[in-house]
Design a protein around this motif. Sequence first.
Motif, PDB file in Angstrom:
ATOM      1  N   HIS A  52      19.174 -29.614   5.566  1.00  0.00           N
ATOM      2  CA  HIS A  52      19.747 -29.331   6.999  1.00  0.00           C
ATOM      3  C   HIS A  52      20.218 -30.631   7.512  1.00  0.00           C
ATOM      4  CE1 HIS A  52      16.780 -25.655   8.123  1.00  0.00           C
ATOM      5  NE2 HIS A  52      18.081 -25.348   7.558  1.00  0.00           N
ATOM      6  N   ARG A  65      21.996 -20.933   1.655  1.00  0.00           N
ATOM      7  CA  ARG A  65      21.335 -19.777   2.201  1.00  0.00           C
ATOM      8  C   ARG A  65      20.045 -19.795   2.674  1.00  0.00           C
ATOM      9  NH1 ARG A  65      22.248 -15.780  -1.619  1.00  0.00           N
ATOM     10  NH2 ARG A  65      24.254 -14.640  -0.951  1.00  0.00           N
ATOM     11  N   ARG A  66      19.571 -19.688   3.941  1.00  0.00           N
ATOM     12  CA  ARG A  66      18.388 -19.631   4.369  1.00  0.00           C
ATOM     13  C   ARG A  66      18.102 -18.820   5.488  1.00  0.00           C
ATOM     14  NH1 ARG A  66      18.750 -20.820   8.813  1.00  0.00           N
ATOM     15  NH2 ARG A  66      18.576 -22.846   9.870  1.00  0.00           N
ATOM     16  N   SER A  67      16.879 -18.125   5.646  1.00  0.00           N
ATOM     17  CA  SER A  67      16.815 -17.418   6.842  1.00  0.00           C
ATOM     18  C   SER A  67      15.458 -17.640   7.490  1.00  0.00           C
ATOM     19  CB  SER A  67      16.634 -16.066   6.242  1.00  0.00           C
ATOM     20  OG  SER A  67      17.761 -15.448   5.721  1.00  0.00           O
ATOM     21  N   CYS A  68      14.081 -17.541   7.038  1.00  0.00           N
ATOM     22  CA  CYS A  68      13.001 -17.681   8.034  1.00  0.00           C
ATOM     23  C   CYS A  68      12.821 -19.136   7.797  1.00  0.00           C
ATOM     24  CB  CYS A  68      11.986 -16.891   7.201  1.00  0.00           C
ATOM     25  SG  CYS A  68      11.292 -17.433   5.627  1.00  0.00           S
ATOM     26  N   ALA A  69      13.010 -19.800   6.562  1.00  0.00           N
ATOM     27  CA  ALA A  69      12.745 -21.354   6.215  1.00  0.00           C
ATOM     28  C   ALA A  69      11.324 -21.384   6.342  1.00  0.00           C
ATOM     29  CB  ALA A  69      13.436 -22.010   7.438  1.00  0.00           C
ATOM     30  N   CYS A  73      10.815 -15.327   3.403  1.00  0.00           N
ATOM     31  CA  CYS A  73      12.067 -14.140   3.248  1.00  0.00           C
ATOM     32  C   CYS A  73      12.687 -14.279   1.761  1.00  0.00           C
ATOM     33  CB  CYS A  73      13.236 -14.428   4.319  1.00  0.00           C
ATOM     34  SG  CYS A  73      14.182 -16.043   4.068  1.00  0.00           S
ATOM     35  N   SER A  75      15.158 -16.532   0.508  1.00  0.00           N
ATOM     36  CA  SER A  75      16.531 -16.690   0.685  1.00  0.00           C
ATOM     37  C   SER A  75      17.071 -18.081  -0.124  1.00  0.00           C
ATOM     38  CB  SER A  75      16.835 -16.923   2.017  1.00  0.00           C
ATOM     39  OG  SER A  75      16.906 -15.672   2.672  1.00  0.00           O
ATOM     40  N   ASP A  76      16.187 -18.948   0.108  1.00  0.00           N
ATOM     41  CA  ASP A  76      16.614 -20.444  -0.319  1.00  0.00           C
ATOM     42  C   ASP A  76      15.962 -20.743  -1.497  1.00  0.00           C
ATOM     43  OD1 ASP A  76      13.877 -20.946   0.390  1.00  0.00           O
ATOM     44  OD2 ASP A  76      14.299 -22.784   1.566  1.00  0.00           O
ATOM     45  N   CYS A  88      12.143 -24.349   1.006  1.00  0.00           N
ATOM     46  CA  CYS A  88      11.328 -24.680   2.423  1.00  0.00           C
ATOM     47  C   CYS A  88      10.003 -24.613   1.851  1.00  0.00           C
ATOM     48  CB  CYS A  88      11.648 -23.408   3.215  1.00  0.00           C
ATOM     49  SG  CYS A  88      11.452 -21.736   2.270  1.00  0.00           S
ATOM     50  N   ILE A 117      24.940 -21.034  -2.873  1.00  0.00           N
ATOM     51  CA  ILE A 117      24.933 -19.609  -2.559  1.00  0.00           C
ATOM     52  C   ILE A 117      25.402 -19.010  -3.778  1.00  0.00           C
ATOM     53  CG2 ILE A 117      25.743 -17.931  -1.133  1.00  0.00           C
ATOM     54  CD1 ILE A 117      26.034 -19.611   1.212  1.00  0.00           C
ATOM     55  N   CYS A 166      12.946 -13.517  -4.383  1.00  0.00           N
ATOM     56  CA  CYS A 166      13.731 -14.629  -4.134  1.00  0.00           C
ATOM     57  C   CYS A 166      14.629 -14.978  -5.358  1.00  0.00           C
ATOM     58  CB  CYS A 166      12.817 -15.807  -3.784  1.00  0.00           C
ATOM     59  SG  CYS A 166      11.829 -16.443  -5.335  1.00  0.00           S
TER      60      CYS A 166
END
Lengths: 252, 136
Positions: A52, A65-69, A73, A75-76, A88, A117, A166
């Motif tokens: 970040h 790509r990340r969503s909830c962190a 989720c 994503s990462d 995360c 990604i 994931c």
Amino acid sequence: MRAFPILGAAFSIPMKINLKIKRFNPETDKKPHWETYTVEVEPTDRVLDALHEIKWNQDGTLALRRSCAHGVCGSDAMRINGRNMLACKVLIQNIAKDGDTVTVEPILGLPVIKDLIVDMEPFFAHYRAVMPYLVNNDPLPENGRERLQSPADRERYDDTTKCILCAACTTSCPSFWARGEYVGPAAIVQAHRFIFDSRDQAAQQRLEILSAQDGVWRCRTVFNCTEACPRGIQVTKAIGEVKEALRTGIIQ
Amino acid sequence: MLTPLITTARESLRYRGSGHVLWLLHRVTGLGVVIFLGTHIFGMSMATFNPPLHEAMLAVYKTPLFSLGEIVLAACLIFHAVNGTRIAILELRPALWDKQEVATRWSVIITLILLAPTIAIMAFKSISYYATHGLR
């Protein structure tokens, strides 16, 4: 500070680490290349926080790509210091000391869209292939409520319900790197979740899918998936149990 | 076809994991043993089909390089057998999954225990052979 973790957190000393990131821009690059960024972080920061910091303050072109962190989720998933993990969920103090270099690259075996990604579609196609939904053609119970199950029956497949898709396991698997048609650990975990569910009636169909050429028998029991799973799912064990069911014809 | 092969080979060396290293070694030693087996079957069949070539191959085998190769072959065989047993047990008994890390360590330890006397005996025999027959 080591003896007083709470104090350590309160007075944690910022440190500098280098993040070596594998970058790829499909519009300008033919091949991926490495770029190194220096960031100041707290030891209790996660790798995602460092990413970040780069994306927000140093180089906005970095794509991830990340969503909830927060490890829910899925994503990462990325390869950090050579192993698949969720950015995360891994603290920097657990993988690096002040001045160290941390490598971050996309998960392997899926086409890279940009930087970190990847195209998850082949992964999801394998997921869909194992019928990841409850199949029960019996009429609903008289009272119109849910199909009952004993706590022991529920416990049987509890571990494989934790999957967040994931792809950390599937993309840590050498068999999957070598042959993308292999359904991969995640799809087998999903199949396991329904095969061993006492309410489900399609176990035989799923076992047939998994006994095909690109099914469970491509697993070489390397255990990378078990080590990679951010949810602590016993992936290799689940695959082993599916193999056992195929070998013995008994689902127990 | 070739791209995934190259990627797999390169990235296999870069990935980190306790079982992963042994998997790599298992593959490499397996390949080594298969190559030896092919050469061996070919060499032995030449005893029937082409005796002079067979004799020539035997002569080549009696050189220090191949004596060393024999020791490497023995190491490959022992590791492959021990590690293969570990994989077979874990595959047949999925409930033992949590013993995986201990099992990888034992694979290496047992291999070394079996390997030490093997290397000692083979090296001793080779050295005494070259001491009496001389190097060619």
